[in-house]
Design a protein around this motif. Structure first.
Motif, PDB file in Angstrom:
ATOM      1  N   LYS A 109      29.786  34.288  43.084  1.00  0.00           N
ATOM      2  CA  LYS A 109      30.673  33.569  43.998  1.00  0.00           C
ATOM      3  C   LYS A 109      30.188  32.142  44.232  1.00  0.00           C
ATOM      4  CE  LYS A 109      32.460  33.596  48.704  1.00  0.00           C
ATOM      5  NZ  LYS A 109      32.471  34.284  49.996  1.00  0.00           N
ATOM      6  N   GLU A 110      28.887  31.987  44.516  1.00  0.00           N
ATOM      7  CA  GLU A 110      28.379  30.637  44.790  1.00  0.00           C
ATOM      8  C   GLU A 110      28.322  29.781  43.525  1.00  0.00           C
ATOM      9  OE1 GLU A 110      24.734  31.431  46.870  1.00  0.00           O
ATOM     10  OE2 GLU A 110      23.618  31.844  45.046  1.00  0.00           O
ATOM     11  N   ILE A 111      28.168  30.390  42.386  1.00  0.00           N
ATOM     12  CA  ILE A 111      28.192  29.629  41.127  1.00  0.00           C
ATOM     13  C   ILE A 111      29.566  28.989  40.956  1.00  0.00           C
ATOM     14  CG2 ILE A 111      28.156  29.832  38.615  1.00  0.00           C
ATOM     15  CD1 ILE A 111      25.922  31.975  39.034  1.00  0.00           C
ATOM     16  N   TYR A 112      30.619  29.783  41.109  1.00  0.00           N
ATOM     17  CA  TYR A 112      31.969  29.225  41.001  1.00  0.00           C
ATOM     18  C   TYR A 112      32.220  28.192  42.104  1.00  0.00           C
ATOM     19  CZ  TYR A 112      33.283  32.766  37.555  1.00  0.00           C
ATOM     20  OH  TYR A 112      33.370  33.536  36.422  1.00  0.00           O
ATOM     21  N   LEU A 156      21.926  33.178  29.682  1.00  0.00           N
ATOM     22  CA  LEU A 156      22.304  33.126  31.093  1.00  0.00           C
ATOM     23  C   LEU A 156      22.593  34.528  31.625  1.00  0.00           C
ATOM     24  CD1 LEU A 156      24.752  30.095  30.847  1.00  0.00           C
ATOM     25  CD2 LEU A 156      22.369  30.067  31.592  1.00  0.00           C
ATOM     26  N   PRO A 157      22.248  34.774  32.901  1.00  0.00           N
ATOM     27  CA  PRO A 157      22.593  36.072  33.497  1.00  0.00           C
ATOM     28  C   PRO A 157      24.113  36.275  33.489  1.00  0.00           C
ATOM     29  CG  PRO A 157      21.046  34.876  34.890  1.00  0.00           C
ATOM     30  CD  PRO A 157      21.492  33.930  33.827  1.00  0.00           C
ATOM     31  N   ARG A 158      24.518  37.525  33.470  1.00  0.00           N
ATOM     32  CA  ARG A 158      25.940  37.846  33.438  1.00  0.00           C
ATOM     33  C   ARG A 158      26.631  37.304  34.679  1.00  0.00           C
ATOM     34  NH1 ARG A 158      29.177  41.337  35.408  1.00  0.00           N
ATOM     35  NH2 ARG A 158      31.014  42.047  34.292  1.00  0.00           N
ATOM     36  N   LEU A 159      27.794  36.726  34.466  1.00  0.00           N
ATOM     37  CA  LEU A 159      28.578  36.147  35.549  1.00  0.00           C
ATOM     38  C   LEU A 159      29.811  37.021  35.767  1.00  0.00           C
ATOM     39  CD1 LEU A 159      28.742  33.634  37.392  1.00  0.00           C
ATOM     40  CD2 LEU A 159      30.032  32.508  35.589  1.00  0.00           C
ATOM     41  N   GLN A 160      30.025  37.442  37.013  1.00  0.00           N
ATOM     42  CA  GLN A 160      31.203  38.251  37.311  1.00  0.00           C
ATOM     43  C   GLN A 160      32.465  37.420  37.065  1.00  0.00           C
ATOM     44  OE1 GLN A 160      31.137  39.930  41.227  1.00  0.00           O
ATOM     45  NE2 GLN A 160      32.590  41.531  40.695  1.00  0.00           N
ATOM     46  N   SER A 161      33.481  38.053  36.577  1.00  0.00           N
ATOM     47  CA  SER A 161      34.737  37.378  36.261  1.00  0.00           C
ATOM     48  C   SER A 161      35.343  36.741  37.511  1.00  0.00           C
ATOM     49  CB  SER A 161      35.717  38.400  35.681  1.00  0.00           C
ATOM     50  OG  SER A 161      37.037  37.968  35.808  1.00  0.00           O
ATOM     51  N   ARG A 162      35.837  35.527  37.341  1.00  0.00           N
ATOM     52  CA  ARG A 162      36.477  34.826  38.449  1.00  0.00           C
ATOM     53  C   ARG A 162      37.694  35.618  38.931  1.00  0.00           C
ATOM     54  NH1 ARG A 162      38.873  31.460  41.434  1.00  0.00           N
ATOM     55  NH2 ARG A 162      37.910  29.516  42.043  1.00  0.00           N
ATOM     56  N   ILE A 164      38.169  38.827  39.032  1.00  0.00           N
ATOM     57  CA  ILE A 164      37.749  39.941  39.897  1.00  0.00           C
ATOM     58  C   ILE A 164      37.398  39.429  41.289  1.00  0.00           C
ATOM     59  CG2 ILE A 164      35.927  41.664  40.265  1.00  0.00           C
ATOM     60  CD1 ILE A 164      35.978  42.105  37.199  1.00  0.00           C
ATOM     61  N   LEU A 165      36.697  38.295  41.347  1.00  0.00           N
ATOM     62  CA  LEU A 165      36.344  37.719  42.655  1.00  0.00           C
ATOM     63  C   LEU A 165      37.603  37.313  43.425  1.00  0.00           C
ATOM     64  CD1 LEU A 165      33.233  35.589  41.639  1.00  0.00           C
ATOM     65  CD2 LEU A 165      33.245  37.713  42.948  1.00  0.00           C
ATOM     66  N   ASP A 169      39.347  38.989  47.071  1.00  0.00           N
ATOM     67  CA  ASP A 169      39.459  37.978  48.130  1.00  0.00           C
ATOM     68  C   ASP A 169      38.133  37.299  48.454  1.00  0.00           C
ATOM     69  OD1 ASP A 169      42.212  38.277  48.431  1.00  0.00           O
ATOM     70  OD2 ASP A 169      41.958  39.941  49.837  1.00  0.00           O
ATOM     71  N   GLU A 170      37.247  37.189  47.456  1.00  0.00           N
ATOM     72  CA  GLU A 170      35.993  36.477  47.668  1.00  0.00           C
ATOM     73  C   GLU A 170      36.154  35.003  47.304  1.00  0.00           C
ATOM     74  OE1 GLU A 170      32.350  38.420  46.346  1.00  0.00           O
ATOM     75  OE2 GLU A 170      33.518  40.245  46.045  1.00  0.00           O
ATOM     76  N   LEU A 171      37.119  34.699  46.438  1.00  0.00           N
ATOM     77  CA  LEU A 171      37.393  33.319  46.037  1.00  0.00           C
ATOM     78  C   LEU A 171      38.884  33.054  46.102  1.00  0.00           C
ATOM     79  CD1 LEU A 171      35.281  32.652  42.792  1.00  0.00           C
ATOM     80  CD2 LEU A 171      34.940  31.610  45.022  1.00  0.00           C
TER      81      LEU A 171
END
Length: 189
Positions: A109-112, A156-162, A164-165, A169-171
């Protein structure tokens, strides 16, 4: 390497860099001469001197950029410091360093949240890889951080799909800077 800090993604922070790359960094002249004894504050002085981004080059020598990434992993600066690196606009390579570090240690979340605004930074970046230099842009470098599995010779560590976020309702759905231009064009017609 004595580690008293927090683990990141369930592992020792230095282990986010593969063993062979980490050893090459720690054996490099730049690491021994310029990175030894750096604190979070003095590291910023070194970082503003960077003139290109990149991983390994030539005979598998690490770039100064990669050395400073490893030093950041060792120091584990507070999140506010990293966010300040990303938000400052004066030093593009310092911004790239902060973005790369956040991509390694941050939550999806914070990466995006912090990296997507940098997709509107179109300044040129020099990239060193293999046996030479190439030209890229900050937005392209950030796009690689968000989409690729390996950047600057670091997995790079795995990044959760935007998507899905957004569904959780996280993004908020991402709005491109071009959306306003497209709306204006449609109004003209």
């Amino acid at each position: 390497n004595v580690h008293s800090g927090q683990s990141i993604h369930g592992r020792h922070p230095l282990h986010l860099v593969e063993k062979i790359t980490r050893e090459r960094i720690q054996d490099s002249l730049y690491w021994k001469e310029k990175c030894y004894g750096l604190s979070a504050a003095t590291l910023m002085d070194r970082a503003v001197e960077i003139e290109y981004v990149g991983g390994l080059y030539g005979t598998q020598q690490p770039t100064e950029f990669l050395c400073l990434v490893l030093k950041l992993l060792q120091l584990q600066p507070e999140k506010e410091i990293v966010v300040d690196l990303i938000r400052q606009e004066d030093f593009k390579y310092l911004r790239a360093l902060g973005a790369f570090y956040l991509r390694l240690v941050g939550k999806s979340k914070e990466i995006y949240q912090y990296l997507e605004p940098l997709l509107n930074d179109y300044r040129k970046l020099r990239m060193r890889a293999g046996d030479g230099f190439s030209l890229t842009h900050v937005d392209s470098f950030i796009d690689d951080l968000l989409r690729e599995h390996r950047v600057c010779d670091i997995i790079l560590p795995r990044l959760q799909s935007r998507y899905i976020l957004e569904q959780n309702d996280e993004l908020e759905p991402r709005e491109s800077a071009l959306d306003g231009d497209l709306d204006d064009d449609n109004d003209d017609e």
